[in-house]
Motif scaffolding. Structure first.
Motif, short mmCIF file in Angstrom:
data_model
loop_
_atom_site.label_atom_id
_atom_site.label_comp_id
_atom_site.label_asym_id
_atom_site.label_seq_id
_atom_site.Cartn_x
_atom_site.Cartn_y
_atom_site.Cartn_z
N MET A 1 0.93 -1.27 0.02
CA MET A 1 -0.06 0.10 -0.13
C MET A 1 0.77 1.42 0.08
O MET A 1 0.56 2.34 -0.51
N GLY A 2 1.95 1.10 0.53
CA GLY A 2 2.94 2.26 0.77
C GLY A 2 3.69 2.63 -0.62
O GLY A 2 4.26 3.57 -0.53
N GLN A 3 3.54 1.87 -1.59
CA GLN A 3 4.05 2.15 -3.01
C GLN A 3 3.21 3.07 -3.50
O GLN A 3 3.88 3.97 -4.66
N LEU A 4 2.11 3.45 -3.39
CA LEU A 4 1.30 4.29 -4.19
C LEU A 4 0.81 5.52 -3.08
O LEU A 4 0.58 5.18 -1.83
N PRO A 5 0.33 6.65 -3.73
CA PRO A 5 -0.52 7.49 -2.74
C PRO A 5 -1.57 7.10 -2.20
O PRO A 5 -2.26 6.11 -2.34
N ALA A 6 -1.60 7.69 -0.81
CA ALA A 6 -2.87 7.50 0.03
C ALA A 6 -4.28 7.54 -0.83
O ALA A 6 -4.29 8.45 -1.63
N GLY A 7 -5.00 6.57 -0.68
CA GLY A 7 -6.26 6.44 -1.32
C GLY A 7 -6.36 5.93 -2.45
O GLY A 7 -7.41 5.59 -2.94
N SER A 8 -5.04 5.28 -2.89
CA SER A 8 -5.04 4.58 -4.24
C SER A 8 -5.32 3.24 -4.18
O SER A 8 -5.46 2.54 -5.25
N VAL A 9 -5.38 2.66 -3.00
CA VAL A 9 -5.24 1.26 -2.65
C VAL A 9 -6.52 0.95 -1.69
O VAL A 9 -6.60 1.78 -0.74
N THR A 10 -7.40 0.06 -1.85
CA THR A 10 -8.59 -0.34 -0.75
C THR A 10 -8.04 -1.93 -0.40
O THR A 10 -8.01 -2.74 -1.31
N LEU A 11 -8.12 -1.94 0.85
CA LEU A 11 -7.73 -3.32 1.27
C LEU A 11 -8.99 -4.21 1.44
O LEU A 11 -10.19 -3.90 1.86
N VAL A 12 -8.86 -5.37 0.85
CA VAL A 12 -10.09 -6.29 1.08
C VAL A 12 -9.59 -7.67 1.68
O VAL A 12 -8.66 -8.35 1.01
N GLU A 13 -9.96 -8.11 2.71
CA GLU A 13 -9.47 -9.10 3.51
C GLU A 13 -10.07 -10.44 3.31
O GLU A 13 -9.36 -11.51 3.53
N ASP A 14 -11.52 -10.51 2.99
CA ASP A 14 -12.21 -11.66 2.92
C ASP A 14 -13.41 -11.46 1.96
O ASP A 14 -13.68 -10.50 1.39
N ALA A 15 -14.11 -12.41 1.78
CA ALA A 15 -15.26 -12.51 0.64
C ALA A 15 -16.36 -11.56 1.17
O ALA A 15 -17.09 -11.01 0.49
N GLU A 16 -16.59 -11.49 2.57
CA GLU A 16 -17.42 -10.63 2.92
C GLU A 16 -17.21 -9.29 2.73
O GLU A 16 -18.02 -8.36 2.01
N GLN A 17 -15.99 -8.74 2.91
CA GLN A 17 -15.62 -7.38 2.40
C GLN A 17 -15.48 -7.27 0.83
O GLN A 17 -15.89 -6.14 0.62
N ALA A 18 -15.32 -8.44 0.19
CA ALA A 18 -15.47 -8.20 -1.16
C ALA A 18 -16.69 -7.96 -1.79
O ALA A 18 -17.20 -7.27 -2.64
N ALA A 19 -17.63 -8.42 -0.89
CA ALA A 19 -19.14 -8.22 -1.22
C ALA A 19 -19.72 -6.91 -1.01
O ALA A 19 -20.65 -6.30 -1.62
N ALA A 20 -18.86 -6.27 0.01
CA ALA A 20 -19.50 -5.13 0.42
C ALA A 20 -18.55 -3.62 -0.11
O ALA A 20 -18.93 -2.42 0.09
N VAL A 21 -17.30 -3.89 -0.44
CA VAL A 21 -16.65 -2.80 -0.73
C VAL A 21 -16.82 -1.89 -1.84
O VAL A 21 -17.64 -2.45 -2.72
N GLN A 22 -16.50 -0.70 -1.68
CA GLN A 22 -17.25 0.27 -2.64
C GLN A 22 -16.04 1.25 -3.05
O GLN A 22 -15.99 2.38 -2.65
N PRO A 23 -15.29 0.91 -3.87
CA PRO A 23 -14.22 1.68 -4.66
C PRO A 23 -14.81 2.86 -5.34
O PRO A 23 -15.89 2.64 -5.81
N PRO A 24 -13.98 3.60 -5.56
CA PRO A 24 -14.34 4.86 -6.34
C PRO A 24 -14.48 4.40 -7.89
O PRO A 24 -14.15 3.37 -8.24
N PRO A 25 -15.36 5.18 -8.50
CA PRO A 25 -15.72 5.00 -10.02
C PRO A 25 -14.53 4.94 -10.99
O PRO A 25 -13.48 5.77 -10.55
N GLY A 26 -14.51 4.43 -12.07
CA GLY A 26 -13.51 4.10 -12.69
C GLY A 26 -12.98 2.73 -12.93
O GLY A 26 -13.26 1.77 -12.27
N PRO A 27 -11.72 2.64 -13.74
CA PRO A 27 -11.01 1.29 -13.71
C PRO A 27 -10.60 0.66 -12.38
O PRO A 27 -10.36 1.46 -11.55
N LEU A 28 -10.65 -0.61 -12.21
CA LEU A 28 -10.23 -1.36 -11.28
C LEU A 28 -9.13 -2.49 -11.49
O LEU A 28 -9.38 -3.24 -12.58
N ALA A 29 -8.41 -2.59 -10.61
CA ALA A 29 -7.20 -3.84 -11.00
C ALA A 29 -7.20 -4.25 -9.35
O ALA A 29 -7.41 -3.72 -8.46
N TYR A 30 -6.75 -5.66 -9.41
CA TYR A 30 -6.35 -6.25 -8.16
C TYR A 30 -4.96 -6.74 -8.05
O TYR A 30 -4.11 -7.09 -8.97
#
Length: 339
Positions: free
Chosen positions: A151-180
């Motif tokens: 996470m420290g390779q990129l500016p703050a706010g550029s990365v969202t941490l997802v720990e498990d499937a429950e968080q994956a179902a709830a995460v709300q990333p900003p609009p636009g392209p996504l990568a993992y």
């Protein structure tokens, strides 16, 4: 009255120990990244003399850390604990945020980066996606040094941490392209579950060019799966703060072993736990030396006659290069004593 009633009977001799089948999972123990990191500390001590400073545990194993301390390594949590004595500082195999080498350079400190090349690969992939305009979903465990470093390779706010499937179902990333990207030491099955949820929600989610979970993690989990159903019990040698070791214990039980325990070394293992069992398995996390597996086997031999079978699912021949400052540099020659 029988005067011999309270006289202790002599211990029985010649009683055969029960037989115990031991399945040794392979690969197990040190991976190329861990081996490289330890060599970096050892070579730095040889070539620059003690002390050599190491930011955080070089790998997550107390035996390794304590062994290096006896040779002159000094482990610190942050750079501000290190005096300006000209001695090198080494960054651990888990990787560090960009702010750490920047701080070292600001103090004109010599530093050696022992980050596993496969972790560095995750860093470069995350940077590539960010440069292409994508927000990064990082699958990993909060607070783990590798996650903090990525996470420290990129500016703050550029990365969202997802720990498990429950968080994956709830995460709300900003609009636009996504990568993992993923932590390299995760459970392969857990990560697949998380990715299935994310891909269902975000069909255009961009993937790494090559899988982030490292070969060593994958191979050690595959080896455990190969023996789990044959075992009544599994011993995983590794540290409780070692992500890949903890995952091995979880994988063993999910793959059909009734019980798995994590032990740091032989003296921590109670062999009576396997009394009455016929077959057990032993493996070790990627930061645990084979010596510690031997300690567990020795403990078992005190109580059982062992029948040992090696079960190897993959051969590992990967070797990573050392940092340039440690290549072909002569060792420091001690100054002659004053007369």
């Amino acid at each position: 009255m029988d005067q011999t009633a309270n006289v202790p009977l002599p211990l029985a001799t010649g009683i055969a120990k029960p037989t115990l089948k031991v399945l040794l999972a392979g690969p197990r123990g040190f991976c190329a990244g861990v081996d490289r990191a330890i060599k970096i500390v050892e070579l730095a001590l040889e070539r620059f003399g003690a002390p050599v400073y190491v930011r955080h545990e070089i790998v997550h194993n107390r035996f390794v850390v304590e062994t290096l301390q006896t040779k002159g390594a000094v482990f610190v949590e942050e750079l501000d604990e290190i005096p300006d004595d000209g001695q090198p500082v080494i960054f651990s195999a888990h990787g560090v945020p960009k702010s750490v080498p920047a701080a070292a350079e600001a103090r004109q400190m010599m530093y050696l980066d022992a980050t596993c090349p496969l972790v560095s690969k995750v860093h470069r992939e995350a940077e590539r996606h960010f440069k292409d305009g994508a927000h990064i979903l990082l699958i990993g465990h909060a607070g783990h040094p590798e996650v903090i470093g990525t996470m420290g390779q990129l500016p703050a706010g550029s990365v969202t941490l997802v720990e498990d499937a429950e968080q994956a179902a709830a995460v709300q990333p900003p609009p636009g392209p996504l990568a993992y990207a993923t932590q390299t030491t995760l459970s392969v099955d857990d990560t697949t579950e998380v990715l299935d949820v994310l891909r269902a929600r975000f069909p255009d989610l961009s993937a790494p060019i090559k899988e982030d979970i490292c070969y060593a993690t994958t191979n050690r989990q595959a080896a455990v799966k190969a023996i789990a159903e044959r075992c009544d019990f599994m011993v995983v040698v590794g540290a409780p703060n070692s992500s890949n070791s903890v995952r091995l214990r979880e994988v063993a039980e999910r793959a059909g072993c009734p019980r798995a325990v994590l032990v740091q070394r032989g003296r921590d293992f109670d062999p009576s736990l396997v009394d009455g069992l016929s077959t057990i398995g032993i493996t070790a996390g990627a930061s645990a030396p084979e010596l510690l597996v031997g300690e567990v086997v020795t403990r078992l031999r005190e109580r059982f006659t062992l029948e040992i079978e090696d079960v190897t699912v993959a051969e590992e021949k990967i070797i990573f290069n050392l940092p340039r400052p440690l290549r072909d540099r002569p060792a420091r020659v001690p100054a002659p004593a004053a007369e």
